[in-house]
Enzyme design. Sequence first.
Site, PDB file in Angstrom:
ATOM      1  N   CYS A  62       0.835  -1.208   0.000  1.00 28.08           N
ATOM      2  CA  CYS A  62       0.000   0.000   0.000  1.00 28.08           C
ATOM      3  C   CYS A  62       0.869   1.257   0.000  1.00 28.08           C
ATOM      4  CB  CYS A  62      -0.914  -0.019   1.222  1.00 28.08           C
ATOM      5  SG  CYS A  62      -2.048   1.377   1.267  1.00 28.08           S
ATOM      6  N   CYS A  66       0.367   4.860   7.006  1.00 32.33           N
ATOM      7  CA  CYS A  66      -0.266   4.663   8.318  1.00 32.33           C
ATOM      8  C   CYS A  66       0.728   3.929   9.241  1.00 32.33           C
ATOM      9  CB  CYS A  66      -1.557   3.860   8.165  1.00 32.33           C
ATOM     10  SG  CYS A  66      -2.611   4.505   6.838  1.00 32.33           S
ATOM     11  N   CYS A  69       0.458   0.228  10.302  1.00 33.87           N
ATOM     12  CA  CYS A  69      -0.005  -0.792   9.354  1.00 33.87           C
ATOM     13  C   CYS A  69       1.119  -1.602   8.703  1.00 33.87           C
ATOM     14  CB  CYS A  69      -0.864  -0.151   8.271  1.00 33.87           C
ATOM     15  SG  CYS A  69      -1.617  -1.409   7.206  1.00 33.87           S
ATOM     16  N   CYS A 106     -16.376  -9.411   5.766  1.00 42.27           N
ATOM     17  CA  CYS A 106     -15.731  -8.112   5.560  1.00 42.27           C
ATOM     18  C   CYS A 106     -14.478  -8.309   4.717  1.00 42.27           C
ATOM     19  CB  CYS A 106     -15.328  -7.515   6.907  1.00 42.27           C
ATOM     20  SG  CYS A 106     -16.683  -7.466   8.089  1.00 42.27           S
ATOM     21  N   CYS A 138     -19.308  -6.255   3.925  1.00 40.74           N
ATOM     22  CA  CYS A 138     -18.632  -5.005   4.279  1.00 40.74           C
ATOM     23  C   CYS A 138     -17.332  -4.926   3.481  1.00 40.74           C
ATOM     24  CB  CYS A 138     -18.337  -4.980   5.778  1.00 40.74           C
ATOM     25  SG  CYS A 138     -17.499  -3.462   6.307  1.00 40.74           S
ATOM     26  N   CYS A 198     -19.424   2.050   8.751  1.00 41.15           N
ATOM     27  CA  CYS A 198     -18.651   1.356   9.785  1.00 41.15           C
ATOM     28  C   CYS A 198     -17.411   2.198  10.028  1.00 41.15           C
ATOM     29  CB  CYS A 198     -18.276  -0.050   9.318  1.00 41.15           C
ATOM     30  SG  CYS A 198     -17.198  -0.907  10.487  1.00 41.15           S
ATOM     31  N   ARG A 270     -17.848  -2.994  17.761  1.00 38.60           N
ATOM     32  CA  ARG A 270     -17.100  -4.209  17.388  1.00 38.60           C
ATOM     33  C   ARG A 270     -15.761  -4.251  18.108  1.00 38.60           C
ATOM     34  NH1 ARG A 270     -20.078  -6.307  13.073  1.00 38.60           N
ATOM     35  NH2 ARG A 270     -21.477  -4.729  12.222  1.00 38.60           N
TER      36      ARG A 270
END
Length: 336
Positions: A62, A66, A69, A106, A138, A198, A270
């Site tokens: 990616c 972040c 991550c 998801c 999701c 979400c 969640r």
Amino acid sequence: MLNSSSIPTSLERHDWTTAEILDILQQPLLELVYRAQTVHRHHHPQNDIQLATLLSVKTGGCSENCAYCPQSAQYETTVEKQPILPVPEVLAAAQRAKEAGSDRFCMGWAWREIRDGKAFEDMLEMVRGVRSLGLEACVTAGMLNDSQAQRLAAAGLTAYNHNLDTSPEFYDQIITTRTYGDRLQTLDCVRRAGITVCCGGIIGLGETLSDRAQMLQVLATLTPHPESVPINALVAVAGTPLQEQPPIDPLDLVRMCAAARILIPKARVRLSAGRSSLTREAQILCFMAGANSIFYGDKLLTTGNPDCDADRQLLEEIGAIGSPPESTCKGTHLAP
Ligand code: SAM
Ligand code: DTB
Ligand code: SF4
């Protein structure tokens, strides 16, 4: 200090202040859990914990930075960039998740944003396929625009996950490749298209209690509220800038679940990443505090999650409905 007995349990507000939320987060724990459970029981059936299964459709490589991550191409982690999973493989995993007792499937893409083209067309087919199995679908795939959100809605997408992650103030210590405003704009597109939202965050990034309150304040003043609020504890992955972050105090996770329940009473709260480091008892306290969903399956996106058998046992022990029959759980290896 707020007194639980004087607080209406049915109230849904969109004008919470950070000071009020800080008070909530700092209430004596037993008082806080009692209050959250009271709100919870007013809005939700008892013993209902939704099982959701995660699958990483596009892993690693990616472009974003972040700091938490392992999928960012900017950090040296053990997560390698993988080809995007083909539609049949994703739908086979969804079928296994359904057989194991999940209600929600998801799917994650390690992207900065959705781009039009073959991968997006495949995403739409995955959504249609998951919905045709009778599961909620999701997607989490970074930023999107109005037309993409509308196409996802038309494909039957139940929810789009896009987290705020932390407070507006602390945000640029964690991510600099896109802004808080970008995130809010994506959430607007999702809402306008009629897909449920979400949206939650992470604790354990090095934020202060005030940052946690500020993040909750942004969530609790969204109108309408998000239907689903994931509360993650950082999974500190080697190679990421946050690899040395100390583990959170599990009771802080209980406090976050309780605050989310009180502030956003109708949402599914969640209990998300970080469960592998929690005792059974800490998880049960999170449920007492109003968490009513877990990720179910031995893997989150790239990191571990409690195994299926342990979760089934936990759910049975607490009398939560939705625990699947033993036979369907055995051999459930949801990752490809
Ligand atoms: N790339 C998309 C995005 O960022 O929106 C979707 C995938 S991203 C992995 C989804 C969310 O997972 C992040 O916003 C973050 O809240 C959470 N997450 C990622 N890595 C994590 C970690 N190591 N610990 C806890 N939560 C994490
Ligand atoms: C969310 O808030 N947590 C999930 C889901 N939304 C996509 C992701 C957690 C990822 C944890 C790190 C990993 O497994 O890569
Ligand atoms: Fe990319 Fe999402 Fe990971 Fe950020 S959280 S690096 S956008 S996969």
